[in-house]
Design an enzyme around this catalytic site. Structure first.
Site, mmCIF file in Angstrom:
data_model
loop_
_atom_site.group_PDB
_atom_site.id
_atom_site.type_symbol
_atom_site.label_atom_id
_atom_site.label_comp_id
_atom_site.label_asym_id
_atom_site.label_seq_id
_atom_site.Cartn_x
_atom_site.Cartn_y
_atom_site.Cartn_z
ATOM 1 N N CYS A 233 -5.538 4.363 -6.097
ATOM 2 C CA CYS A 233 -5.358 3.877 -4.722
ATOM 3 C C CYS A 233 -5.724 4.955 -3.707
ATOM 4 O O CYS A 233 -4.944 5.884 -3.469
ATOM 5 C CB CYS A 233 -3.914 3.419 -4.526
ATOM 6 S SG CYS A 233 -3.577 2.827 -2.855
ATOM 7 N N CYS B 151 -3.466 5.189 -0.653
ATOM 8 C CA CYS B 151 -2.178 5.847 -0.931
ATOM 9 C C CYS B 151 -2.351 7.361 -1.058
ATOM 10 O O CYS B 151 -1.548 8.130 -0.533
ATOM 11 C CB CYS B 151 -1.570 5.346 -2.245
ATOM 12 S SG CYS B 151 -1.700 3.587 -2.502
ATOM 13 N N ASP B 152 -3.358 7.791 -1.784
ATOM 14 C CA ASP B 152 -3.407 9.192 -2.210
ATOM 15 C C ASP B 152 -4.557 10.017 -1.638
ATOM 16 O O ASP B 152 -4.611 11.230 -1.859
ATOM 17 C CB ASP B 152 -3.464 9.247 -3.755
ATOM 18 C CG ASP B 152 -2.223 8.608 -4.369
ATOM 19 O OD1 ASP B 152 -1.137 8.753 -3.771
ATOM 20 O OD2 ASP B 152 -2.338 7.957 -5.417
#
Ligand code: NDP
Length: 314
Positions: free
Chosen positions: A137, A140-141
């Protein structure tokens, strides 16, 4: 012999969507029963830091956040149980659901929040560095690799979108594409091709992800046309080769698209079966964020509550 239990609201799944549905349903007095599935807390339990969920200004660890969701659902009386739903029968107004082959639930409403699972390449090194440089992701990261070089595997809309997202944060993005063309829409392909710090490695496969105790520091990429190996120095390695919605058991009952994502009536969580609602990643292949899943979980509980009121069920 299985035991039969009757409930007003059954929630299947324990990610942000399921727990949010539980919080709303419990506060509305529906006395929800929630089955967690085999991975209590869902996909967030295999991530590390979550920085984009509103309400946590300092960020939070994914597993800890899911414990908070669970505690909030329990606070209002949700009956949370570990168990795996293996079969459903949505023939009648009362929906039948079997858990672990031993328990049969008869539910007036069912909220499906079974989520989706990211597909992985299947390399041992990918598993080893998962959460330590390997991620499925970018939204997300990606932030953790600000100002660094990263790689992303895949050539669909997700990979294209995530590559351009990463290109804004990172110095360089290697996009590893297994064929000599991309599957992504023309518009998305053009965005990728017009981004100067994305380098596409065509006809390429990942042989190995390499690193040390600090995490990922490179990857060995094979060009299968020339047979040559190349080492790229990257600190983040993103896999964007698709997701599989966990909807198999609903296949003969619920309307889905050809990839198995449940098709809810737009703007609602309603499915083709009255009293059965779908929320979270099981019905969303585009946004897939904790916060969007939680929002749709809320919709599921409100739709279930309205349905019960309309049917005169208390
Ligand atoms: P897709 O299934 O569309 O694409 C997966 C990509 O990964 C393909 O390019 C595929 O290659 C590649 N791939 C699969 N397995 C491997 C492997 N083992 N090694 C290397 N590469 C691999 O998944 P997406 O997540 O991109 O998209 C899912 C759906 O969601 C699509 O319908 C998409 O259009 C939609 N979507 C829409 C968005 C939007 O509208 N903004 C955003 C994101 C997704 P190959 O092409 O060779 O098969």
């Amino acid at each position: 012999m299985s035991t039969i239990e009757k409930v007003n609201c059954l929630i299947i799944g324990s990610g942000p969507a399921g727990y949010t549905a539980a919080i709303y349903a419990a506060r509305a007095g529906l006395k929800p029963l929630l089955y967690t599935g085999m991975q209590p807390g869902g996909q967030l339990t295999i991530t590390t830091e979550v920085e984009n969920y509103p309400g946590y200004p300092k960020g939070v660890q994914g597993p800890e956040m899911m414990e908070d969701f669970k505690a909030q659902a329990e606070r209002f009386g949700t009956d949370i149980r570990f168990g795996y739903v293996s079969k459903v029968d949505f023939t009648g107004p009362v929906h039948k659901v079997w858990v672990d082959e031993t328990t049969e639930i008869h539910a007036n409403t069912v909220i499906i929040s079974t989520g989706a699972s990211a597909k992985w390449l299947g390399l041992e090194s990918e598993q080893k560095f998962n959460g330590f440089g390997v991620s499925a992701c970018a939204v997300c990261d990606g932030f953790f690799f600000k100002g660094k070089d990263v790689a992303i595997v895949g050539a669909g809309d997700t990979a294209a979108e995530e590559a351009t997202y990463l290109a804004k944060l990172c110095t360089k993005v290697y996009m590893i594409v297994r064929r000599s063309e991309m599957r992504a829409s023309k518009a998305m392909q053009e965005r990728v091709l017009n981004t100067p710090n994305i380098e596409i490695l065509w006809d390429s496969e990942t042989k190995e992800i390499v690193g040390d105790d600090k995490g990922v520091n490179g990857a060995i990429i094979t060009n299968h046309k020339t047979g040559a190996d190349r080492k790229i120095d990257v600190h983040g390695f993103f896999v964007a080769i698709g997701h599989t919605p966990n909807t198999q058991i609903f296949k003969n009952w619920i309307t889905m698209d050809d990839q198995g994502y449940i098709q809810a009536i737009p703007g609602t969580s309603k499915t083709n079966i009255k009293g059965v609602f779908a929320v979270g990643d099981a019905q969303d292949k585009v946004y897939r964020q904790a916060v969007t899943a939680a929002g749709s979980g809320c919709m599921g509980a409100l739709d279930a509550e309205r349905y019960l009121a309309e049917m005169g069920i208390h």
